[in-house]
Design a protein around this motif. Sequence first.
Motif, short mmCIF file in Angstrom:
data_model
loop_
_atom_site.label_atom_id
_atom_site.label_comp_id
_atom_site.label_asym_id
_atom_site.label_seq_id
_atom_site.Cartn_x
_atom_site.Cartn_y
_atom_site.Cartn_z
N GLU A 1 -1.73 1.47 3.76
CA GLU A 1 -0.77 1.84 2.68
C GLU A 1 0.06 0.56 2.36
O GLU A 1 0.36 -0.19 3.45
CB GLU A 1 0.00 3.16 2.57
CG GLU A 1 -1.09 4.32 2.58
CD GLU A 1 -1.66 4.56 1.34
OE1 GLU A 1 -1.36 3.96 0.44
OE2 GLU A 1 -2.77 5.35 1.17
N LYS A 2 0.75 0.47 1.27
CA LYS A 2 1.52 -0.89 0.84
C LYS A 2 2.78 -0.56 1.68
O LYS A 2 3.17 0.77 1.81
CB LYS A 2 2.03 -0.63 -0.54
CG LYS A 2 2.92 -1.66 -0.98
CD LYS A 2 3.27 -1.54 -2.62
CE LYS A 2 4.38 -2.41 -2.81
NZ LYS A 2 4.64 -2.57 -4.25
N ARG B 1 -1.87 -1.73 -1.12
CA ARG B 1 -2.66 -0.78 -0.56
C ARG B 1 -4.00 -1.81 -0.19
O ARG B 1 -4.54 -2.37 -1.08
CB ARG B 1 -3.10 0.14 -1.32
CG ARG B 1 -4.17 1.17 -0.95
CD ARG B 1 -4.51 2.24 -1.82
NE ARG B 1 -3.42 3.41 -1.81
CZ ARG B 1 -3.63 4.33 -2.61
NH1 ARG B 1 -4.51 4.51 -3.36
NH2 ARG B 1 -2.67 5.32 -2.29
#
Length: 442
Positions: free
Chosen positions: A212-213, A222
């Motif tokens: 995920e970011k 992401r």
Amino acid sequence: MHDSVPVVRHLLMVDPCVACHGLSPSLQAAGWEVRSCVLENALSQSCHVGMIRLQHAHLTNLEPLRHMLSRSTSEWIAVLTADFLQQQNVRDFICEWFFDFHTLPFDEARVQVAIGRAYGMSRLRSRVEVQRSGKLDELVGDSRPMNEVRKLVGKFAPTDTPVMIRGESGTGKEVVARALHRMSHRAEKPFIAINCGAMPKNLIQSELFGHEKGAFTGAHQRKVGRIEAADGGTLFLDEIGDLPLELQANLLRFLQEKHIERVGSSVSLSMDVRVLSATHIDLENAVREGSFREDLYYRLNVLQIRMAPLRERLSDVPLLATRFARLYSGETGRRPRSFSETAMQAMSEHPWPGNIRELSNRVRRGLVLAEGRQIEARDLGLEIVTSGGGAVCTLEHYKLAAERQALSEVMKRYSNNLSEAARVLGISRPTFYRLLHKHDII
């Protein structure tokens, strides 16, 4: 008793001259269907043999002609005046791209012989292509090890069961994995490959499972991992034995639960992925030493395919070498070359420590370095080793050498009568053609 239907042989004359048209009656009387067209339309016309009247306009701009010849599946004969043969570039071009050539004025008897031989080669090529199209294109070879691999691929492909592909580096393990995918019900879905030994250890988890970011420094957005990218299709884990021990537990969990979590996320994502793996190391020993998890080993090693090293399937070398010569000829902008007798001998005596990958690289090198119509042993970076100590070769080597010698000797005597050559050897004409192609003699 019914009369046999005569075979129609198609000859296409491209940019024909008056003398070319003058040949048509005698060629038609000999059973040829003769048509003509301009160079721009040649590829849209089907024929067994093509004859092109080379003129100054063709030879000052060779690219349109080279474009047509490189895409044509026919055999071609060049027609030109003798003065053009004084030019080195013209001689080189004819040697490179044409089956034969004829200088004006025509010798009708010689033309009949030339186009007849070209027709025979055209039919031989078409038969070979038909035979190849019925096989798994990726899995080249008629040796016992390759026939066994082909049989196992046919059995394993329709299932979703994990398959482990064993074998030395360069033996074609990924080729087998792609064949399993192509023959499966997942063929229209993604095939995703990852080399577990080529990825930095700190990035493998992100590569496999995604992130995920903001999950870690540098994670600016992401990322979809390889497992998620393969959803519905096939994931190929090459060099699985190099997967770090801490990642093996995560992979095992995915295989058991069919769910993943991206790095930095607690959301569980369901995945439908078939897993294939490959390794060149002794995984059983790795399990004993504790560097590979035993439970993961049993999860991955449900079905197994072993790829034999090339030294155990030397009879496949001519087929593989010819395949690579066709494949890489486009890179050099040159017509696919055959291999000389000494090149074939050198390849049959080489131990191939780098396996098929080494053969591929040597053929690519040979295509670039070859100066004649054939690739020589020196072009491949191989030498004929003469042993004065009575070294013993494999039985396969002696069988291939004897087969090639018999074919070469009979071709010297009966090159103009292949039916008689086949009769002398006591084999059928189709078998004789197949052996000639196998040993790259014509």
